[in-house]
Write a protein that holds these residues in place. Structure first.
Motif, PDB file in Angstrom:
ATOM      1  N   ASN A   1       0.822  -1.304  -0.055  1.00 46.33           N
ATOM      2  CA  ASN A   1       0.040   0.113  -0.015  1.00 46.33           C
ATOM      3  C   ASN A   1       0.894   1.190  -0.005  1.00 46.33           C
ATOM      4  N   GLU A   2       2.263   1.282   0.022  1.00 42.84           N
ATOM      5  CA  GLU A   2       3.113   2.201   0.187  1.00 42.84           C
ATOM      6  C   GLU A   2       3.727   2.623  -1.153  1.00 42.84           C
ATOM      7  N   VAL A   3       3.731   1.737  -2.009  1.00 42.39           N
ATOM      8  CA  VAL A   3       4.388   1.804  -3.069  1.00 42.39           C
ATOM      9  C   VAL A   3       3.546   2.098  -4.484  1.00 42.39           C
ATOM     10  N   ARG A   4       4.180   3.090  -5.226  1.00 41.47           N
ATOM     11  CA  ARG A   4       3.135   3.355  -6.486  1.00 41.47           C
ATOM     12  C   ARG A   4       3.975   3.013  -7.520  1.00 41.47           C
ATOM     13  N   TRP A   5       3.337   2.075  -8.490  1.00 43.02           N
ATOM     14  CA  TRP A   5       3.943   1.612  -9.596  1.00 43.02           C
ATOM     15  C   TRP A   5       3.044   1.507 -10.946  1.00 43.02           C
ATOM     16  N   ALA A   6       3.380   1.568 -12.013  1.00 47.00           N
ATOM     17  CA  ALA A   6       2.566   1.329 -13.141  1.00 47.00           C
ATOM     18  C   ALA A   6       3.100   0.230 -14.056  1.00 47.00           C
ATOM     19  N   LYS A   7       2.284  -0.712 -14.358  1.00 41.07           N
ATOM     20  CA  LYS A   7       2.843  -1.992 -15.002  1.00 41.07           C
ATOM     21  C   LYS A   7       3.255  -1.343 -16.343  1.00 41.07           C
ATOM     22  N   THR A   8       2.509  -0.225 -16.896  1.00 40.77           N
ATOM     23  CA  THR A   8       2.821   0.272 -18.130  1.00 40.77           C
ATOM     24  C   THR A   8       3.404   1.693 -17.803  1.00 40.77           C
ATOM     25  N   TRP A   9       4.782   1.639 -17.005  1.00 41.29           N
ATOM     26  CA  TRP A   9       5.623   2.561 -16.788  1.00 41.29           C
ATOM     27  C   TRP A   9       6.112   3.439 -18.082  1.00 41.29           C
ATOM     28  N   TRP A  10       6.217   2.677 -19.194  1.00 41.19           N
ATOM     29  CA  TRP A  10       6.585   3.005 -20.298  1.00 41.19           C
ATOM     30  C   TRP A  10       5.674   4.038 -21.248  1.00 41.19           C
ATOM     31  N   ALA A  11       4.571   4.135 -20.639  1.00 42.08           N
ATOM     32  CA  ALA A  11       3.238   5.103 -21.167  1.00 42.08           C
ATOM     33  C   ALA A  11       3.553   6.585 -20.245  1.00 42.08           C
ATOM     34  N   HIS A  12       4.366   6.462 -19.469  1.00 38.86           N
ATOM     35  CA  HIS A  12       4.607   7.921 -18.737  1.00 38.86           C
ATOM     36  C   HIS A  12       5.868   8.606 -19.263  1.00 38.86           C
ATOM     37  N   ALA A  13       5.753   9.625 -19.862  1.00 42.70           N
ATOM     38  CA  ALA A  13       7.045  10.186 -20.482  1.00 42.70           C
ATOM     39  C   ALA A  13       8.138  10.703 -19.430  1.00 42.70           C
ATOM     40  N   ASP A  14       7.640  10.949 -18.089  1.00 40.69           N
ATOM     41  CA  ASP A  14       8.273  11.527 -17.170  1.00 40.69           C
ATOM     42  C   ASP A  14       9.126  10.438 -16.567  1.00 40.69           C
ATOM     43  N   VAL A  15       8.444   9.153 -16.428  1.00 42.30           N
ATOM     44  CA  VAL A  15       8.972   7.938 -15.794  1.00 42.30           C
ATOM     45  C   VAL A  15      10.052   7.353 -16.866  1.00 42.30           C
ATOM     46  N   VAL A  16       9.548   7.389 -18.007  1.00 42.27           N
ATOM     47  CA  VAL A  16      10.649   6.939 -19.095  1.00 42.27           C
ATOM     48  C   VAL A  16      12.063   7.800 -19.149  1.00 42.27           C
ATOM     49  N   LEU A  17      11.841   8.995 -19.069  1.00 38.74           N
ATOM     50  CA  LEU A  17      13.234   9.941 -18.918  1.00 38.74           C
ATOM     51  C   LEU A  17      13.742   9.644 -17.759  1.00 38.74           C
ATOM     52  N   ARG A  18      13.232   9.594 -16.621  1.00 40.81           N
ATOM     53  CA  ARG A  18      14.063   9.150 -15.616  1.00 40.81           C
ATOM     54  C   ARG A  18      14.769   7.709 -15.386  1.00 40.81           C
ATOM     55  N   LEU A  19      14.047   6.707 -15.956  1.00 41.07           N
ATOM     56  CA  LEU A  19      14.629   5.391 -16.162  1.00 41.07           C
ATOM     57  C   LEU A  19      15.497   5.425 -17.191  1.00 41.07           C
ATOM     58  N   ASP A  20      15.315   6.043 -18.237  1.00 42.41           N
ATOM     59  CA  ASP A  20      16.364   5.980 -19.122  1.00 42.41           C
ATOM     60  C   ASP A  20      17.693   6.484 -18.907  1.00 42.41           C
ATOM     61  N   SER A  21      17.501   7.757 -17.981  1.00 38.84           N
ATOM     62  CA  SER A  21      18.640   8.343 -17.458  1.00 38.84           C
ATOM     63  C   SER A  21      19.560   7.505 -16.438  1.00 38.84           C
ATOM     64  N   LEU A  22      18.738   6.757 -15.722  1.00 43.04           N
ATOM     65  CA  LEU A  22      19.166   5.793 -14.787  1.00 43.04           C
ATOM     66  C   LEU A  22      19.915   4.554 -15.599  1.00 43.04           C
ATOM     67  N   TRP A  23      19.344   4.191 -16.675  1.00 43.90           N
ATOM     68  CA  TRP A  23      20.073   2.937 -17.569  1.00 43.90           C
ATOM     69  C   TRP A  23      21.322   3.719 -18.111  1.00 43.90           C
ATOM     70  N   ARG A  24      21.327   4.977 -18.583  1.00 43.72           N
ATOM     71  CA  ARG A  24      22.508   5.318 -19.087  1.00 43.72           C
ATOM     72  C   ARG A  24      23.532   5.484 -18.167  1.00 43.72           C
ATOM     73  N   ARG A  25      23.101   6.040 -17.024  1.00 45.84           N
ATOM     74  CA  ARG A  25      24.216   6.193 -15.809  1.00 45.84           C
ATOM     75  C   ARG A  25      24.740   4.645 -15.433  1.00 45.84           C
ATOM     76  N   TYR A  26      23.908   3.915 -15.394  1.00 44.34           N
ATOM     77  CA  TYR A  26      24.036   2.571 -14.959  1.00 44.34           C
ATOM     78  C   TYR A  26      25.571   1.992 -15.967  1.00 44.34           C
ATOM     79  N   GLU A  27      25.047   2.069 -17.297  1.00 41.71           N
ATOM     80  CA  GLU A  27      26.078   1.428 -18.233  1.00 41.71           C
ATOM     81  C   GLU A  27      27.594   2.494 -18.198  1.00 41.71           C
ATOM     82  N   GLN A  28      27.225   3.763 -17.943  1.00 44.52           N
ATOM     83  CA  GLN A  28      28.463   4.620 -17.993  1.00 44.52           C
ATOM     84  C   GLN A  28      29.276   4.094 -16.479  1.00 44.52           C
ATOM     85  N   LEU A  29      28.755   3.919 -15.419  1.00 37.71           N
ATOM     86  CA  LEU A  29      29.322   3.879 -14.207  1.00 37.71           C
ATOM     87  C   LEU A  29      29.902   2.272 -14.401  1.00 37.71           C
TER      88      LEU A  29
END
Length: 116
Positions: free
Chosen positions: A33-61
Motif C-alpha cells: 500500500n506504500e508503493v506506487r508503480w504502473a505496469k505500463t511505466w513506459w506510457a509515462h514520459a516523465d517515468v521513461v525520462l528518469r529510467l532512461d537516465s538511470l539506465w545510461r548512468r548504470y552503463e556509464q558507471l
C-alpha cells in the motif's frame, strides 16, 4: 579517440527495467500500500525520462568504475530516483495498485510498434 561506443549490458531501457529495476525494487505484502508503480511505466514520459537516465548512468558507471559501480549506482542514483517515482506524491501516485503482486514489480511488455 574511438568513435565506437562500449557494449552495454542491457540493450535498452526496457530490458534494464525488466531485468534489473523491477526485480530489485519489488515490494513485499507489507509494503504493497506504500508503493506506487504502473505496469505500463513506459506510457509515462516523465517515468521513461528518469529510467532512461538511470539506465545510461548504470552503463556509464559499469564501464568507468567496474569494481564499485553498483554501489555508486544504487546509493547515488537508483535509490534516489526510485523513491521519487514510487512515493505517495510521486510521478506514479495515481497508479496505486491494491492487487499488485509482490516481487518483482509488474511490467507489461511494450506493444509492438511503440508506446500506447
Amino acid at each position: 579517440m574511438s568513435d565506437q561506443f562500449p557494449e552495454t549490458q542491457f540493450l535498452d531501457v526496457y530490458q534494464f527495467v525488466d531485468e534489473l529495476i523491477a526485480p530489485l525494487y519489488g515490494v513485499t505484502e507489507a509494503r504493497i500500500n506504500e508503493v506506487r508503480w504502473a505496469k505500463t511505466w513506459w506510457a509515462h514520459a516523465d517515468v521513461v525520462l528518469r529510467l532512461d537516465s538511470l539506465w545510461r548512468r548504470y552503463e556509464q558507471l559499469r564501464i568507468s568504475e567496474p569494481a564499485t559501480f553498483l554501489e555508486t549506482f544504487l546509493r547515488s542514483h537508483a535509490d534516489y530516483h526510485m523513491r521519487y517515482l514510487m512515493r505517495d506524491d510521486g510521478v506514479m501516485a495515481d497508479c496505486r495498485r491494491q492487487d499488485m503482486p509482490t516481487l518483482p514489480l509488474p511490467v507489461d511488455t511494450i506493444p509492438e510498434g511503440g508506446e500506447e
